[in-house]
Write a protein that holds these residues in place. Sequence first.
Motif, PDB file in Angstrom:
ATOM      1  N   VAL A 136       0.852  -1.186   0.000  1.00  0.00           N
ATOM      2  CA  VAL A 136       0.000   0.000   0.000  1.00  0.00           C
ATOM      3  C   VAL A 136       0.892   1.242   0.000  1.00  0.00           C
ATOM      4  O   VAL A 136       1.821   1.348   0.806  1.00  0.00           O
ATOM      5  N   THR A 137       0.612   2.173  -0.906  1.00  0.00           N
ATOM      6  CA  THR A 137       1.316   3.452  -0.926  1.00  0.00           C
ATOM      7  C   THR A 137       0.475   4.513  -0.222  1.00  0.00           C
ATOM      8  O   THR A 137      -0.752   4.482  -0.266  1.00  0.00           O
ATOM      9  N   ILE A 138       1.154   5.455   0.432  1.00  0.00           N
ATOM     10  CA  ILE A 138       0.499   6.585   1.085  1.00  0.00           C
ATOM     11  C   ILE A 138       1.061   7.870   0.492  1.00  0.00           C
ATOM     12  O   ILE A 138       2.282   8.046   0.417  1.00  0.00           O
ATOM     13  N   VAL A 188      -1.354  -4.134  -5.319  1.00  0.00           N
ATOM     14  CA  VAL A 188      -1.044  -2.845  -4.709  1.00  0.00           C
ATOM     15  C   VAL A 188      -2.318  -2.047  -4.460  1.00  0.00           C
ATOM     16  O   VAL A 188      -3.248  -2.066  -5.273  1.00  0.00           O
ATOM     17  N   GLY A 189      -2.338  -1.353  -3.338  1.00  0.00           N
ATOM     18  CA  GLY A 189      -3.403  -0.393  -3.046  1.00  0.00           C
ATOM     19  C   GLY A 189      -2.807   0.991  -2.877  1.00  0.00           C
ATOM     20  O   GLY A 189      -1.653   1.129  -2.463  1.00  0.00           O
ATOM     21  N   THR A 190      -3.578   2.030  -3.186  1.00  0.00           N
ATOM     22  CA  THR A 190      -3.107   3.402  -2.993  1.00  0.00           C
ATOM     23  C   THR A 190      -4.054   4.146  -2.064  1.00  0.00           C
ATOM     24  O   THR A 190      -5.275   3.998  -2.151  1.00  0.00           O
ATOM     25  N   THR A 191      -3.479   4.921  -1.174  1.00  0.00           N
ATOM     26  CA  THR A 191      -4.265   5.798  -0.321  1.00  0.00           C
ATOM     27  C   THR A 191      -3.520   7.109  -0.163  1.00  0.00           C
ATOM     28  O   THR A 191      -2.305   7.187  -0.392  1.00  0.00           O
ATOM     29  N   GLY A 211      -2.904  14.382  -1.914  1.00  0.00           N
ATOM     30  CA  GLY A 211      -2.424  13.007  -1.975  1.00  0.00           C
ATOM     31  C   GLY A 211      -3.506  12.022  -2.375  1.00  0.00           C
ATOM     32  O   GLY A 211      -3.214  10.974  -2.950  1.00  0.00           O
ATOM     33  N   GLY A 212      -4.768  12.352  -2.085  1.00  0.00           N
ATOM     34  CA  GLY A 212      -5.864  11.512  -2.541  1.00  0.00           C
ATOM     35  C   GLY A 212      -6.010  11.556  -4.045  1.00  0.00           C
ATOM     36  O   GLY A 212      -6.172  10.524  -4.704  1.00  0.00           O
ATOM     37  N   LYS A 213      -5.955  12.761  -4.604  1.00  0.00           N
ATOM     38  CA  LYS A 213      -6.008  12.886  -6.066  1.00  0.00           C
ATOM     39  C   LYS A 213      -4.838  12.160  -6.712  1.00  0.00           C
ATOM     40  O   LYS A 213      -5.006  11.425  -7.699  1.00  0.00           O
ATOM     41  N   ILE A 214      -3.633  12.355  -6.164  1.00  0.00           N
ATOM     42  CA  ILE A 214      -2.443  11.706  -6.699  1.00  0.00           C
ATOM     43  C   ILE A 214      -2.592  10.184  -6.659  1.00  0.00           C
ATOM     44  O   ILE A 214      -2.199   9.470  -7.583  1.00  0.00           O
ATOM     45  N   SER A 215      -3.198   9.675  -5.583  1.00  0.00           N
ATOM     46  CA  SER A 215      -3.389   8.232  -5.448  1.00  0.00           C
ATOM     47  C   SER A 215      -4.346   7.686  -6.495  1.00  0.00           C
ATOM     48  O   SER A 215      -4.153   6.576  -7.009  1.00  0.00           O
ATOM     49  N   VAL A 216      -5.388   8.440  -6.816  1.00  0.00           N
ATOM     50  CA  VAL A 216      -6.314   8.021  -7.869  1.00  0.00           C
ATOM     51  C   VAL A 216      -5.617   8.054  -9.223  1.00  0.00           C
ATOM     52  O   VAL A 216      -5.776   7.133 -10.047  1.00  0.00           O
ATOM     53  N   LEU A 217      -4.835   9.103  -9.489  1.00  0.00           N
ATOM     54  CA  LEU A 217      -4.077   9.151 -10.733  1.00  0.00           C
ATOM     55  C   LEU A 217      -3.112   7.973 -10.835  1.00  0.00           C
ATOM     56  O   LEU A 217      -2.996   7.346 -11.895  1.00  0.00           O
ATOM     57  N   ALA A 240      -6.716  -1.590  -6.028  1.00  0.00           N
ATOM     58  CA  ALA A 240      -7.777  -0.923  -5.263  1.00  0.00           C
ATOM     59  C   ALA A 240      -7.224   0.384  -4.715  1.00  0.00           C
ATOM     60  O   ALA A 240      -6.012   0.528  -4.507  1.00  0.00           O
ATOM     61  N   SER A 241      -8.125   1.345  -4.483  1.00  0.00           N
ATOM     62  CA  SER A 241      -7.703   2.630  -3.928  1.00  0.00           C
ATOM     63  C   SER A 241      -8.780   3.132  -2.970  1.00  0.00           C
ATOM     64  O   SER A 241      -9.973   3.105  -3.289  1.00  0.00           O
ATOM     65  N   LEU A 242      -8.354   3.576  -1.801  1.00  0.00           N
ATOM     66  CA  LEU A 242      -9.230   4.225  -0.822  1.00  0.00           C
ATOM     67  C   LEU A 242      -8.548   5.514  -0.392  1.00  0.00           C
ATOM     68  O   LEU A 242      -7.423   5.483   0.118  1.00  0.00           O
ATOM     69  N   THR A 243      -9.204   6.658  -0.596  1.00  0.00           N
ATOM     70  CA  THR A 243      -8.559   7.936  -0.318  1.00  0.00           C
ATOM     71  C   THR A 243      -9.314   8.735   0.741  1.00  0.00           C
ATOM     72  O   THR A 243     -10.501   8.504   0.993  1.00  0.00           O
ATOM     73  N   LEU A 244      -8.599   9.676   1.365  1.00  0.00           N
ATOM     74  CA  LEU A 244      -9.086  10.433   2.515  1.00  0.00           C
ATOM     75  C   LEU A 244      -9.326  11.885   2.124  1.00  0.00           C
ATOM     76  O   LEU A 244      -8.386  12.637   1.884  1.00  0.00           O
TER      77      LEU A 244
END
Length: 393
Positions: free
Chosen positions: A150-152, A221-224, A229-235, A245-249
């Motif tokens: 998982v990336t943050i 891999v998951g991104t959060t 950082g949420g936008k970057i994770s979706v990109l 999968a991606s879950l952002t804050l």
Amino acid sequence: MQRSVLTLLVLTIACNGGGTSSGTDSDPGSSTGTSTGVGTGSTTGDEPTTATTSPTGTSGTTTTTTTTDGPTTESGPTSTTAATTGPDTTGSTTTDGTTGEPDGEVHDPDQDGPWQFDELAGEIDVDGEMIGVTAHYPTSGPEAGPYPVVTIAHGFNLPPTQYTGYATRLASHGYVVLNVDHAGYIFGTVDHVANAKQVLAALDWAGEHPVLGDISDLNNVGTTGHSLGGKISVLAAMYDARVKASLTLDPVDGANMCPNMQACPDASAMLPIAIPLGFLGETLDTAGFMACAPAAENFTTFYAEANAPALQVTVNGANHMSFLDDVASCGITCSFCQQPTLANAVVNDLARAYVVAYFGRWLRDAPGYDTYLTGAEAQQRYVDTGLVTIAEK
């Protein structure tokens, strides 16, 4: 009360998702790094154990210099420290009825998990930009690696250390976590595409790292991330098929101070993509003068464009900065948002639990985590108490 020009500049950028980077659109896969490892466990992820508590381990502080194809040298003193400070996990449940199966085993995401973990840090050269990475990774637990990764990604003008609580919770549940210090600060070239590639470069760094390489499942891999950082994770999820999968804050789809839309595209307009997406957010900071998470760019705009399966969790009483580990230490960047009515610690507990449950559901393929996302446990803990409103499709 009137603010100075500099204060207005900080407010405009900090609250509306601006980012900085000198990176370009070249392949992030080639990199060299200098790593500093801090060990907190005396066992490795290759040797699973049935321990249900977090015992004290032996810690070694080492300085490691690596390149993607070169040797490794280490030196440094050792000391003794606790591996984790998590609670007893003897109450771990298997709510999907698959007791003992790695893909079905479910641990309460509101508690630290049964894995011990270590921490190490490194630096990667991504198109001439030096990007820091702090990794938290399992060393022993109910199953051996390789583990999901998982990336943050941190929010604009916010340090990665404000998200350490998410990293350690995930590591204790059996994830390799890469907390990436992408170039998202007040001065420099604004380039969200480059920021996403900096996050993805951490995956290649982990794959080639002498410690992380063998225990990281880089095809799972998951991104959060929070705010920018949420936008970057979706990109990042759009750009790399390794992301599942991606879950952002409280993501913000802003483009303040961007030179062009190529550098800062409208991420929500680029949806849907064919992976599960989840979004936690709040509505206190969506309106007013220089709103920190404007309604036209906030988490609901991402959810509206996402295909099923998608999850939207509105945290009632949180503000845009409530998702940080410690708002009290945030300083001027946090001072412009609306005052929350929900305690920082309450939002921390809820958000960390959702991050663990979401990736447990989609990276570990454990449907038993649904109870903590939308099912009976989520209803009892969060919905019935008025903490959240849940939407799903």
